[in-house]
Design a protein around this motif. Sequence first.
Motif, mmCIF file in Angstrom:
data_model
loop_
_atom_site.group_PDB
_atom_site.id
_atom_site.type_symbol
_atom_site.label_atom_id
_atom_site.label_comp_id
_atom_site.label_asym_id
_atom_site.label_seq_id
_atom_site.Cartn_x
_atom_site.Cartn_y
_atom_site.Cartn_z
ATOM 1 N N GLU A 268 0.831 -1.206 0.000
ATOM 2 C CA GLU A 268 0.000 0.000 0.000
ATOM 3 C C GLU A 268 0.867 1.258 0.000
ATOM 4 O O GLU A 268 0.567 2.233 -0.702
ATOM 5 C CB GLU A 268 -0.901 -0.014 1.231
ATOM 6 N N ILE A 272 1.967 4.816 -3.327
ATOM 7 C CA ILE A 272 2.009 6.288 -3.340
ATOM 8 C C ILE A 272 3.440 6.823 -3.400
ATOM 9 O O ILE A 272 3.664 8.021 -3.284
ATOM 10 C CB ILE A 272 1.305 6.867 -2.107
ATOM 11 N N ARG A 298 0.103 13.199 -7.280
ATOM 12 C CA ARG A 298 -1.253 12.793 -7.653
ATOM 13 C C ARG A 298 -2.241 13.486 -6.714
ATOM 14 O O ARG A 298 -2.282 13.210 -5.522
ATOM 15 C CB ARG A 298 -1.398 11.279 -7.559
ATOM 16 N N GLU A 300 -5.442 13.493 -5.683
ATOM 17 C CA GLU A 300 -6.735 12.860 -5.479
ATOM 18 C C GLU A 300 -6.681 12.016 -4.218
ATOM 19 O O GLU A 300 -5.631 11.529 -3.831
ATOM 20 C CB GLU A 300 -7.113 11.989 -6.684
ATOM 21 N N TRP A 301 -7.834 11.867 -3.582
ATOM 22 C CA TRP A 301 -7.892 11.079 -2.353
ATOM 23 C C TRP A 301 -8.013 9.600 -2.676
ATOM 24 O O TRP A 301 -8.852 9.200 -3.470
ATOM 25 C CB TRP A 301 -9.056 11.522 -1.490
ATOM 26 N N THR A 302 -7.142 8.814 -2.052
ATOM 27 C CA THR A 302 -7.134 7.364 -2.237
ATOM 28 C C THR A 302 -7.412 6.688 -0.910
ATOM 29 O O THR A 302 -6.705 6.934 0.067
ATOM 30 C CB THR A 302 -5.760 6.890 -2.762
ATOM 31 N N ALA A 371 -6.979 7.503 4.493
ATOM 32 C CA ALA A 371 -6.933 7.918 3.086
ATOM 33 C C ALA A 371 -5.744 8.844 2.898
ATOM 34 O O ALA A 371 -5.218 9.403 3.872
ATOM 35 C CB ALA A 371 -8.222 8.630 2.689
ATOM 36 N N ASN A 373 -3.960 11.848 0.073
ATOM 37 C CA ASN A 373 -3.834 12.635 -1.148
ATOM 38 C C ASN A 373 -2.341 12.911 -1.288
ATOM 39 O O ASN A 373 -1.807 13.785 -0.598
ATOM 40 C CB ASN A 373 -4.628 13.936 -1.032
#
Length: 454
Positions: A268, A272, A298, A300-302, A371, A373
């Motif tokens: 995980e 990122i 990047r 955006e929220w993951t 989460a 970002n």
Amino acid sequence: MTDIEVVNAQEPLPSDELARSADEHDGVIVFGRWASEWPRLLEYLRKAGARWHRVVYIDERDPDKAGIGADSLVEAYRAYLEAVGTYVPVVVTDAGKTVSRRDLLRGGLGVFFVYTSIPDVLDEKCSSLKTCDLCLASCPYSALEGKPPKASEKKCTECGLCTSYCPTGLLYTPTHPPEAVKRLLYQLKKNGVQKLTVTCPLNRAGIYEREELRGAILELPCIATLRIQEYLLARQLGFDVAFFCPSEKREKCPKRRAVQDYLALISEAEGIIRPKPLGRPIYSDKITELAAPLAVDRDEWTPLARLELFRVKADENLCTLCGACVKACPTHSLTLTRDGSYRLLFNHSRCIGCNACVKICPEKALTIEKATNPSLLYSGKTIEIATSNVARCRKCGKEIGPEKMIMRLDRKLAEKGVSKEQRENLWLCEECKKEATIEEFRKEIEKSLGLQPS
């Protein structure tokens, strides 16, 4: 000066001799070519109550694997052992153990004590984060409990997984302390090592059968003992990190659930991380600070399942911007600004997911989730999660607070049957409230005296 003994042994050293060296010196580095015998010796040291964690085995094939000379490898482990000596492991008693007269004479009452890899915590700092309990749920064996957390001697498998679930780095394994691992990483990098292979004593010998596995060998009680913090530091230093824990052996290991969870955590994190690190390495124990310079660009929220990075969200319909969450946040990841309007701001790169804001919010307006970002993590920028117009005194026009907060109080009082006239005071500044109170009191006095209103 730290007393480190370096021993060249073509054959495995006698168990009691190695145990005695471990107790007499601050650290022992053993050179040999008997990796398959090493787990047995290590287990003997542990059962004998010797300081097994201060003994490092370097196989004669390790320099070739690491791509550096033997002297450079010894130098790196000297730095490691110097730091290990400043930490005290968690020790457990084994009063029911049967020992020989020889062992008793050699080790005294120390043979009834065992140095373990049970994790420890910086109690005072952990206690200050009153609402944080993230590590408790991370243990697959339910071995952690309390605040500060303590591990059960009977349940703990000494895998070290829980230490990667402490976002502040306060939980650690004293036998392989963060400071020592960091010093080892820095020294290996300085000496020219490019790759690392992380393994445990039981799987160590298998590495030499795999030509494709290159790099310095980092042996720990379990691969999960390498905290995510030190893993991220290794990636910042530019290391390629491989984990050697063959699935066929893992199935028979009591730590297998921890290993599976740990490898999923690493996967995980890799999702990122940019291919090459930027800038100088960050020396920190906080996951957010270590992950930030590695984060990909990047925006955006993951959602995350394991990595301890967090997002705080506010329900605009409930949040009154009262500021209670801001005062409760121990890392200042929430701030309240006034620049034409009230704005509640969130800093993703500071949040440790302690839940203090969620628990203190009187309106239950905040939620927190795992989460990330990556762009916000890297930049450290804040984002707006709630806003409100400014409420002004209806008499003098002075600012009195967030409009949403005043409106919320107004509705609550109305629900309790408070009259509109009485609720009007909510919309006055403190000075105008005092004047209104004095005026009302004056009228009541005049009324009681039968005087005509002035």
